[in-house]
Design a protein around this motif. Structure first.
Motif, mmCIF file in Angstrom:
data_model
loop_
_atom_site.group_PDB
_atom_site.id
_atom_site.type_symbol
_atom_site.label_atom_id
_atom_site.label_comp_id
_atom_site.label_asym_id
_atom_site.label_seq_id
_atom_site.Cartn_x
_atom_site.Cartn_y
_atom_site.Cartn_z
ATOM 1 N N GLU A 37 0.769 -1.008 -0.343
ATOM 2 C CA GLU A 37 -0.184 0.021 -0.107
ATOM 3 C C GLU A 37 1.210 1.348 -0.004
ATOM 4 O O GLU A 37 2.266 1.026 0.518
ATOM 5 C CB GLU A 37 -0.833 -0.026 1.194
ATOM 6 C CG GLU A 37 -1.623 -1.253 1.392
ATOM 7 C CD GLU A 37 -2.608 -1.193 0.267
ATOM 8 O OE1 GLU A 37 -3.530 0.047 -0.235
ATOM 9 O OE2 GLU A 37 -3.365 -1.941 -0.813
ATOM 10 N N GLY A 38 0.240 2.454 -0.400
ATOM 11 C CA GLY A 38 0.987 3.748 -0.407
ATOM 12 C C GLY A 38 1.929 4.030 -2.037
ATOM 13 O O GLY A 38 1.245 3.074 -3.072
ATOM 14 N N ALA A 39 2.681 4.663 -1.479
ATOM 15 C CA ALA A 39 3.478 5.668 -2.275
ATOM 16 C C ALA A 39 4.473 4.628 -3.163
ATOM 17 O O ALA A 39 4.655 3.802 -2.106
ATOM 18 C CB ALA A 39 4.177 6.983 -2.525
ATOM 19 N N ILE A 66 -0.045 -13.721 -3.874
ATOM 20 C CA ILE A 66 1.523 -12.650 -2.420
ATOM 21 C C ILE A 66 0.592 -12.563 -0.909
ATOM 22 O O ILE A 66 0.268 -11.549 -1.699
ATOM 23 C CB ILE A 66 2.219 -11.674 -3.325
ATOM 24 C CG1 ILE A 66 3.236 -12.737 -4.140
ATOM 25 C CG2 ILE A 66 3.592 -11.439 -2.311
ATOM 26 C CD1 ILE A 66 4.127 -11.385 -4.655
ATOM 27 N N ASP A 67 1.306 -12.836 0.040
ATOM 28 C CA ASP A 67 0.472 -12.919 1.464
ATOM 29 C C ASP A 67 -1.149 -12.783 0.681
ATOM 30 O O ASP A 67 -1.754 -11.568 1.247
ATOM 31 C CB ASP A 67 1.233 -11.391 1.903
ATOM 32 C CG ASP A 67 2.289 -11.210 2.207
ATOM 33 O OD1 ASP A 67 2.823 -12.511 2.244
ATOM 34 O OD2 ASP A 67 2.982 -10.190 1.378
ATOM 35 N N ASP A 68 -1.658 -13.978 0.147
ATOM 36 C CA ASP A 68 -2.785 -13.956 0.456
ATOM 37 C C ASP A 68 -3.374 -12.837 -0.200
ATOM 38 O O ASP A 68 -5.187 -12.480 -0.851
ATOM 39 C CB ASP A 68 -3.993 -13.488 1.898
ATOM 40 C CG ASP A 68 -3.176 -14.867 2.535
ATOM 41 O OD1 ASP A 68 -2.501 -16.203 1.409
ATOM 42 O OD2 ASP A 68 -3.220 -15.018 3.839
ATOM 43 N N LYS A 69 -2.985 -12.006 -1.408
ATOM 44 C CA LYS A 69 -3.671 -11.003 -1.971
ATOM 45 C C LYS A 69 -2.981 -11.350 -3.504
ATOM 46 O O LYS A 69 -2.307 -11.883 -4.292
ATOM 47 C CB LYS A 69 -2.729 -9.992 -1.747
ATOM 48 C CG LYS A 69 -3.387 -9.344 -0.856
ATOM 49 C CD LYS A 69 -1.927 -7.551 -0.985
ATOM 50 C CE LYS A 69 -2.257 -7.182 0.353
ATOM 51 N NZ LYS A 69 -1.070 -6.214 0.078
ATOM 52 N N LEU A 81 8.039 -5.095 0.515
ATOM 53 C CA LEU A 81 8.730 -4.775 2.103
ATOM 54 C C LEU A 81 9.087 -5.397 2.018
ATOM 55 O O LEU A 81 8.702 -6.584 1.445
ATOM 56 C CB LEU A 81 7.374 -3.704 2.840
ATOM 57 C CG LEU A 81 7.080 -2.997 2.129
ATOM 58 C CD1 LEU A 81 5.403 -2.475 3.094
ATOM 59 C CD2 LEU A 81 7.597 -1.617 1.536
ATOM 60 N N PRO A 82 10.693 -4.900 2.353
ATOM 61 C CA PRO A 82 11.781 -5.893 3.401
ATOM 62 C C PRO A 82 11.152 -6.799 4.132
ATOM 63 O O PRO A 82 9.776 -6.133 5.051
ATOM 64 C CB PRO A 82 12.554 -5.238 3.727
ATOM 65 C CG PRO A 82 12.469 -3.679 3.351
ATOM 66 C CD PRO A 82 11.146 -3.923 2.924
#
Length: 165
Positions: A37-39, A66-69, A81-82
């Motif tokens: 999420e985000g920029a 990825i991560d249930d998305k 994101l790390p």
């Protein structure tokens, strides 16, 4: 009849433009799909998962989630994101391309020659496909690229993992 120097170079100038565009187009790589999420963040602040998706013979691995998305394109590269992530993968194995002699038409005006056994779209046939998604962990660090690699085993089993480059 006299020709100006500019008019004699005009077609060649067009060639340079076309060649320049081709070189630029080949050098560009599609941007990774942002899976947070985000920029958008600079590449030094995200990890990139490079997909090993290919269209030739061998194992083709596609990312389903990825991560249930759900992901929009299973063959894309992804910016994450790390941290630790979970990838759901599917796979298929395509038959190797077999060089076969061309089948020729008996008539000079007949259909053009085509390789024996080729599909209408020119795609290789699928000889194995995963029956259910494979869920694997994948750790990415800021500024790091990881690639999904895997191989098929005998039967329905296959394996995949993320590996640092």
């Amino acid at each position: 009849m006299r020709h100006s120097r500019a008019s004699s170079w005009q077609p060649c100038g067009g060639c340079f433009t076309v060649v320049g565009l081709l070189i630029a187009g080949c050098a560009l790589r599609a941007s990774p799909v942002q899976m947070y999420e985000g920029a958008a963040l600079p590449k030094e602040q995200v990890g990139i998962v490079r997909n090993a998706c290919k269209t030739g013979p061998g194992l083709t691995i596609m990312v389903a989630r990825i991560d249930d998305k759900e992901v929009p394109n299973g063959c894309a590269d992804f910016a994450l994101l790390p941290g630790d992530h979970h990838l759901e993968l599917s796979a298929k194995q395509l038959a190797p391309k077999i060089d076969t002699p061309m089948i020729r038409s008996g008539s000079v005006l007949g259909a053009p020659p085509s390789p024996a056994g080729a599909t209408p779209e020119g795609e290789l046939p699928v000889i194995w496909a995963s029956s259910s998604p494979l869920r694997i962990p994948c750790r990415v660090q800021a500024g790091q690229e990881v690639t999904i690699v895997g191989n098929a085993r005998t039967g329905p089993d296959w394996e995949a993992r993320c590996t640092s480059q």
